[in-house]
Scaffold this active site. Structure first.
Site, PDB file in Angstrom:
ATOM      1  N   THR A 153       0.833  -1.212   0.000  1.00 51.42           N
ATOM      2  CA  THR A 153       0.000   0.000   0.000  1.00 51.42           C
ATOM      3  C   THR A 153       0.868   1.263   0.000  1.00 51.42           C
ATOM      4  OG1 THR A 153      -1.717  -1.189   1.193  1.00 51.42           O
ATOM      5  CG2 THR A 153      -1.815   1.224   1.264  1.00 51.42           C
ATOM      6  N   GLU A 203      -5.357   6.240 -16.386  1.00 50.05           N
ATOM      7  CA  GLU A 203      -4.332   5.201 -16.575  1.00 50.05           C
ATOM      8  C   GLU A 203      -4.807   4.216 -17.629  1.00 50.05           C
ATOM      9  OE1 GLU A 203      -3.332   3.562 -12.734  1.00 50.05           O
ATOM     10  OE2 GLU A 203      -2.850   5.527 -11.950  1.00 50.05           O
ATOM     11  N   ASP A 222       2.620 -14.947   1.903  1.00 50.90           N
ATOM     12  CA  ASP A 222       2.469 -15.799   3.103  1.00 50.90           C
ATOM     13  C   ASP A 222       1.029 -16.264   3.312  1.00 50.90           C
ATOM     14  OD1 ASP A 222       5.127 -15.171   3.440  1.00 50.90           O
ATOM     15  OD2 ASP A 222       4.812 -13.817   5.122  1.00 50.90           O
ATOM     16  N   HIS A 228       4.014  -4.909 -14.325  1.00 45.99           N
ATOM     17  CA  HIS A 228       3.831  -3.486 -14.626  1.00 45.99           C
ATOM     18  C   HIS A 228       4.778  -3.146 -15.769  1.00 45.99           C
ATOM     19  CE1 HIS A 228       3.436   0.806 -14.372  1.00 45.99           C
ATOM     20  NE2 HIS A 228       2.493   0.666 -13.454  1.00 45.99           N
ATOM     21  N   ARG A 283      -2.603  -3.167 -19.286  1.00 47.41           N
ATOM     22  CA  ARG A 283      -1.219  -3.506 -18.939  1.00 47.41           C
ATOM     23  C   ARG A 283      -0.673  -4.762 -19.583  1.00 47.41           C
ATOM     24  NH1 ARG A 283      -0.997  -2.020 -12.692  1.00 47.41           N
ATOM     25  NH2 ARG A 283      -1.263   0.174 -13.205  1.00 47.41           N
ATOM     26  N   HIS A 295       4.255  -7.237 -10.546  1.00 48.27           N
ATOM     27  CA  HIS A 295       3.634  -6.103  -9.856  1.00 48.27           C
ATOM     28  C   HIS A 295       2.451  -6.497  -8.985  1.00 48.27           C
ATOM     29  CE1 HIS A 295       2.447  -1.955  -9.304  1.00 48.27           C
ATOM     30  NE2 HIS A 295       1.272  -2.156  -9.865  1.00 48.27           N
ATOM     31  N   ARG A 329      -5.947  -7.146 -14.027  1.00 49.03           N
ATOM     32  CA  ARG A 329      -6.512  -6.065 -13.212  1.00 49.03           C
ATOM     33  C   ARG A 329      -6.433  -4.722 -13.935  1.00 49.03           C
ATOM     34  NH1 ARG A 329      -4.003  -2.346  -9.242  1.00 49.03           N
ATOM     35  NH2 ARG A 329      -2.105  -3.117 -10.190  1.00 49.03           N
TER      36      ARG A 329
HETATM   37  P1  FAD Z   1      -0.294  -4.732   1.742  1.00 53.22           P
HETATM   38  O1  FAD Z   1      -0.486  -3.282   1.679  1.00 53.22           O
HETATM   39  O2  FAD Z   1       0.798  -5.299   0.934  1.00 53.22           O
HETATM   40  O3  FAD Z   1      -0.044  -5.150   3.253  1.00 53.22           O
HETATM   41  C1  FAD Z   1       0.353  -6.460   3.580  1.00 53.22           C
HETATM   42  C2  FAD Z   1       0.552  -6.554   5.078  1.00 53.22           C
HETATM   43  O4  FAD Z   1       0.589  -7.922   5.476  1.00 53.22           O
HETATM   44  C3  FAD Z   1       1.839  -5.935   5.586  1.00 53.22           C
HETATM   45  O5  FAD Z   1       1.564  -5.238   6.788  1.00 53.22           O
HETATM   46  C4  FAD Z   1       2.715  -7.151   5.924  1.00 53.22           C
HETATM   47  O6  FAD Z   1       3.651  -6.942   6.957  1.00 53.22           O
HETATM   48  C5  FAD Z   1       1.653  -8.121   6.382  1.00 53.22           C
HETATM   49  N1  FAD Z   1       2.075  -9.512   6.318  1.00 53.22           N
HETATM   50  C6  FAD Z   1       2.264 -10.273   5.209  1.00 53.22           C
HETATM   51  N2  FAD Z   1       2.658 -11.510   5.572  1.00 53.22           N
HETATM   52  C7  FAD Z   1       2.723 -11.522   6.923  1.00 53.22           C
HETATM   53  C8  FAD Z   1       3.092 -12.489   7.884  1.00 53.22           C
HETATM   54  N3  FAD Z   1       3.497 -13.733   7.549  1.00 53.22           N
HETATM   55  N4  FAD Z   1       3.066 -12.142   9.201  1.00 53.22           N
HETATM   56  C9  FAD Z   1       2.691 -10.902   9.587  1.00 53.22           C
HETATM   57  N5  FAD Z   1       2.338  -9.946   8.725  1.00 53.22           N
HETATM   58  C10 FAD Z   1       2.352 -10.253   7.408  1.00 53.22           C
HETATM   59  N6  FAD Z   1      -2.953  -0.268  -6.582  1.00 53.22           N
HETATM   60  C11 FAD Z   1      -3.828   0.710  -6.883  1.00 53.22           C
HETATM   61  O7  FAD Z   1      -5.048   0.509  -6.807  1.00 53.22           O
HETATM   62  N7  FAD Z   1      -3.377   1.930  -7.267  1.00 53.22           N
HETATM   63  C12 FAD Z   1      -2.061   2.220  -7.372  1.00 53.22           C
HETATM   64  O8  FAD Z   1      -1.688   3.337  -7.693  1.00 53.22           O
HETATM   65  C13 FAD Z   1      -1.128   1.212  -7.077  1.00 53.22           C
HETATM   66  N8  FAD Z   1       0.197   1.443  -7.209  1.00 53.22           N
HETATM   67  C14 FAD Z   1       1.064   0.473  -6.810  1.00 53.22           C
HETATM   68  C15 FAD Z   1       2.426   0.752  -6.845  1.00 53.22           C
HETATM   69  C16 FAD Z   1       3.332  -0.170  -6.379  1.00 53.22           C
HETATM   70  C17 FAD Z   1       4.809   0.130  -6.422  1.00 53.22           C
HETATM   71  C18 FAD Z   1       2.874  -1.418  -5.879  1.00 53.22           C
HETATM   72  C19 FAD Z   1       3.846  -2.435  -5.350  1.00 53.22           C
HETATM   73  C20 FAD Z   1       1.526  -1.716  -5.871  1.00 53.22           C
HETATM   74  C21 FAD Z   1       0.613  -0.766  -6.336  1.00 53.22           C
HETATM   75  N9  FAD Z   1      -0.752  -1.027  -6.324  1.00 53.22           N
HETATM   76  C22 FAD Z   1      -1.627  -0.043  -6.653  1.00 53.22           C
HETATM   77  C23 FAD Z   1      -1.268  -2.266  -5.755  1.00 53.22           C
HETATM   78  C24 FAD Z   1      -1.721  -1.996  -4.307  1.00 53.22           C
HETATM   79  O9  FAD Z   1      -0.823  -1.102  -3.706  1.00 53.22           O
HETATM   80  C25 FAD Z   1      -1.787  -3.259  -3.481  1.00 53.22           C
HETATM   81  O10 FAD Z   1      -2.496  -4.244  -4.160  1.00 53.22           O
HETATM   82  C26 FAD Z   1      -2.470  -2.987  -2.159  1.00 53.22           C
HETATM   83  O11 FAD Z   1      -1.881  -1.902  -1.516  1.00 53.22           O
HETATM   84  C27 FAD Z   1      -2.406  -4.221  -1.279  1.00 53.22           C
HETATM   85  O12 FAD Z   1      -2.917  -3.884  -0.022  1.00 53.22           O
HETATM   86  P2  FAD Z   1      -3.116  -5.008   1.061  1.00 53.22           P
HETATM   87  O13 FAD Z   1      -3.719  -4.350   2.254  1.00 53.22           O
HETATM   88  O14 FAD Z   1      -3.809  -6.157   0.475  1.00 53.22           O
HETATM   89  O15 FAD Z   1      -1.623  -5.520   1.398  1.00 53.22           O
HETATM   90  C1  SIN Z   2       0.653   2.812 -11.261  1.00 55.25           C
HETATM   91  O1  SIN Z   2       0.625   3.849 -10.625  1.00 55.25           O
HETATM   92  O2  SIN Z   2       1.004   2.714 -12.434  1.00 55.25           O
HETATM   93  C2  SIN Z   2       0.230   1.581 -10.567  1.00 55.25           C
HETATM   94  C3  SIN Z   2      -1.228   1.593 -10.485  1.00 55.25           C
HETATM   95  C4  SIN Z   2      -1.715   0.238 -10.134  1.00 55.25           C
HETATM   96  O3  SIN Z   2      -0.952  -0.704 -10.026  1.00 55.25           O
HETATM   97  O4  SIN Z   2      -2.937   0.125  -9.988  1.00 55.25           O
END
Ligand code: FAD
Ligand code: SIN
Length: 539
Positions: free
Chosen positions: A43, A115, A222, A243, A291, A352, A387
């Site tokens: 995130t 986008e 995990d 990406h 993408r 990505h 996606r």
């Molecule tokens: P995360 O935010 O990845 O959180 C995972 C959590 O789980 C962390 O706290 C980690 O410590 C915890 N965890 C994992 N395994 C364990 C374990 N074994 N024990 C304890 N804790 C654990 N999406 C969009 O919609 N718009 C964007 O602009 C966008 N840009 C992106 C840019 C980048 C560089 C990346 C990498 C992704 C982007 N995405 C975007 C995708 C989006 O950010 C993610 O899909 C989203 O944030 C995932 O959120 P989440 O809460 O599922 O997991």
């Molecule tokens: C980006 O900003 O290009 C990433 C957006 C996304 O993964 O949704």
């Protein structure tokens, strides 16, 4: 330790769910666990923003739904798409109420970005650091909520389950119940049992399975591996999104810096090694095609020219506007000697996003009772085979909300005695007898390198049957060696993550082998067309 609501993960999915259940049930305990610091998540690195229908004059739910379905290439669950698009706007409004700030234009209206795959401007953003701003706002709101405890530096090793053999036992519907998790306290080095009435997995993605990824080191899949070990259902793992534009740095491996697609939304153009704008040869939407199409086109251009990157040209763009919208990218490029107003940016695709994951229904319920999944670790049916950009933060919030609604209903309507058929006193402690501290870290680090290389070389953007077979054979060996090590070695995050990533690799390859077609992000030259049979691969 015991809690009412247990949340694994402190990204957007885990934090929004925790806030909601805690506010709704102020007398209940909510525990959030995260393996490193509270904000080190996928995130935090989100750049482009969050998609939602804000411009009611030009945009509509129907258009956002249609764009999502087109990107998903025939495999989205239309009901899920409708839920996310329609409920998403309210979830974004809540995020704004919790303090997240999004950029506005000169008239004070939200400045909407565009986008790939979006037919309208509908992306809310905070400069090019949208995710960081969301984490900030959510963690601040959490701090003010007395019944939430955020436990950092705890590594969750496995979920605690019991399998009921008496009834409902068919292969399709095994009856499994979740009672919490075993987690390694990284400070005390002890594994503790954390019992919970309800558990949410919000463990994020698995980009680290590949050699180059936009994901941070925590993204090791995990949650997916834990559920698979517990015999829960996992879906559509073959759909790994690459990406198109990670910043290329020579010898790159691990986390690569992202150049957000929003830069192309503002007019940047991809060029090959000859300086030609090549995207029009591949798709009429050119640089803003979905993408999968852009990443494959870049891959093809790189292979044709024998280069390791293509170029992203921003030189014609308004410098002041660029600086205003993308200050982080501007600074990063400058730090390696690239002035984006003068020089083109070298870019290459990087792993990505995982479109598949733990199979979850429309309330975020998994195939295991009392266990929910939301965010990137879940497969809800929104993304299908690919996606749409900026739909994942939206999906995470919508499903965190739905899981919250279902969970509070369940917890309020179930008396303590009925909760679970297993007497809690019977839940065993973690058994570490017969294991010793790891003597040779090289065995772990080398296996990890092998895994990442084989996944990048054989299970990347373009796949073949031979490459998948070869990947599976290598994975088999890594699996055998790592399981041997696991049986005799004290649990460490490094070894557990390796084990989880091998499982995730296996799930990706196995699902890819089952899919006898090319669809969305899965492209196999041995099956170049789409099959008439539209199916999800569930393992
Ligand atoms: P995360 O935010 O990845 O959180 C995972 C959590 O789980 C962390 O706290 C980690 O410590 C915890 N965890 C994992 N395994 C364990 C374990 N074994 N024990 C304890 N804790 C654990 N999406 C969009 O919609 N718009 C964007 O602009 C966008 N840009 C992106 C840019 C980048 C560089 C990346 C990498 C992704 C982007 N995405 C975007 C995708 C989006 O950010 C993610 O899909 C989203 O944030 C995932 O959120 P989440 O809460 O599922 O997991
Ligand atoms: C980006 O900003 O290009 C990433 C957006 C996304 O993964 O949704």
């Amino acid at each position: 330790m015991q809690t009412d609501f247990l949340v694994i993960g402190s990204g957007i999915a885990g934090l929004t769910y925790a806030l909601k259940v805690a506010r709704h049930c102020p007398d209940k305990r909510v525990m959030v666990f995260t393996k490193t610091t509270s904000d080190e998540t996928n995130t935090k690195y989100a750049q482009g923003g969050i998609a939602g229908v804000w411009d009611n004059e030009n945009d509509s739910f129907e258009k956002h739904i249609e764009d999502t379905l087109i990107a998903g290439d025939g495999l989205c669950n239309e009901h899920t798409v409708e839920i996310v698009v329609k409920e998403g706007v309210d979830r974004i409004k809540e995020l704004i109420e919790w303090g997240a700030m999004f950029d506005r234009d000169a008239d004070g209206e939200y400045a909407l970005g565009k986008e790939g795959g979006h037919s309208e401007f509908r992306i809310l953003h905070h400069k090019d650091v949208t995710g960081k701003e969301m984490e900030r706002a959510l963690l601040e709101a959490i701090k003010a909520q007395p019944n939430i405890e955020v436990n950092t530096h705890w590594f969750v090793v496995d979920i605690i389950t019991q399998h009921h053999l008496g009834y409902l036992v068919t292969k399709a519907t095994p009856d499994i119940e979740c009672f919490g998790v075993y987690a390694l306290n990284l400070r005390s080095k002890k594994i503790e049992k954390i019992e919970a009435s309800i558990t949410l997995l919000a463990t994020g993605g698995n980009g680290q399975v590949y050699r180059t990824t936009t994901n941070p080191v925590i993204a090791t899949g995990d949650g997916v591996a834990m559920v698979y070990r517990a015999k829960g259902r996992i879906e559509n793992m073959e759909f790994i999104q690459f990406h198109p534009t990670a910043l290329y740095e020579p010898g790159m491996k691990g986390q690569a810096f992202l150049i957000t697609e929003a830069v192309r939304g503002d007019g940047a153009i991809l060029r090959n090694s000859e300086g030609e704008a090549f995207m029009e040869q591949y798709d009429h939407r050119r640089d803003l095609a979905p993408r999968d199409i852009v990443a494959r086109a870049i891959d093809n251009e790189m292979k044709k020219a024998g280069t390791e990157h293509v170029w992203l040209d921003c030189r014609h763009m308004d410098r002041e506007k660029f600086l205003h919208h993308f200050p982080n990218i501007y600074e990063k490029c400058l730090s390696i000697g690239i002035d984006v107003s003068q020089n083109m940016i070298p870019v290459a695709p990087a792993a990505h996003y995982s479109c598949g994951g733990i199979k979850a229904d429309e309330w975020g319920r998994t195939s295991i009772r009392h266990l929910y999944a939301a965010g990137e670790c879940a497969s809800t049916g929104l993304h299908g085979a690919n996606r749409l950009a900026s739909n994942s933060l939206l999906e995470a919030m919508v499903f965190a909300h739905r899981a919250y609604e279902d969970a509070v209903h369940k917890i309020k309507n179930t008396s303590g005695n009925e909760w679970g058929a297993w007497n809690r006193a019977n839940i065993p402690d973690w058994r570490a007898e017969g294991t010793t501290a790891p003597k040779e870290m090289i065995l772990i680090t080398q296996s990890l390198k092998e895994l990442q290389l084989l996944m990048s070389d054989y299970v990347g953007i373009v796949r073949t049957n031979k490459r998948l077979e070869r990947a599976m054979r290598r994975l088999d060996l890594l699996h055998i060696e790592t399981e041997e090590l696991y049986k005799t070695t004290e649990v460490s995050p490094q070894l557990s993550q390796l084990r989880n990533m091998i499982t995730v690799g296996y799930l990706i390859v196995k699902s890819a082998q089952f899919r006898h077609e090319s669809r969305g992000l899965h492209y196999n030259t041995d099956y170049p067309s789409k099959s008439e049979l539209v199916q999800n691969i569930v393992l």
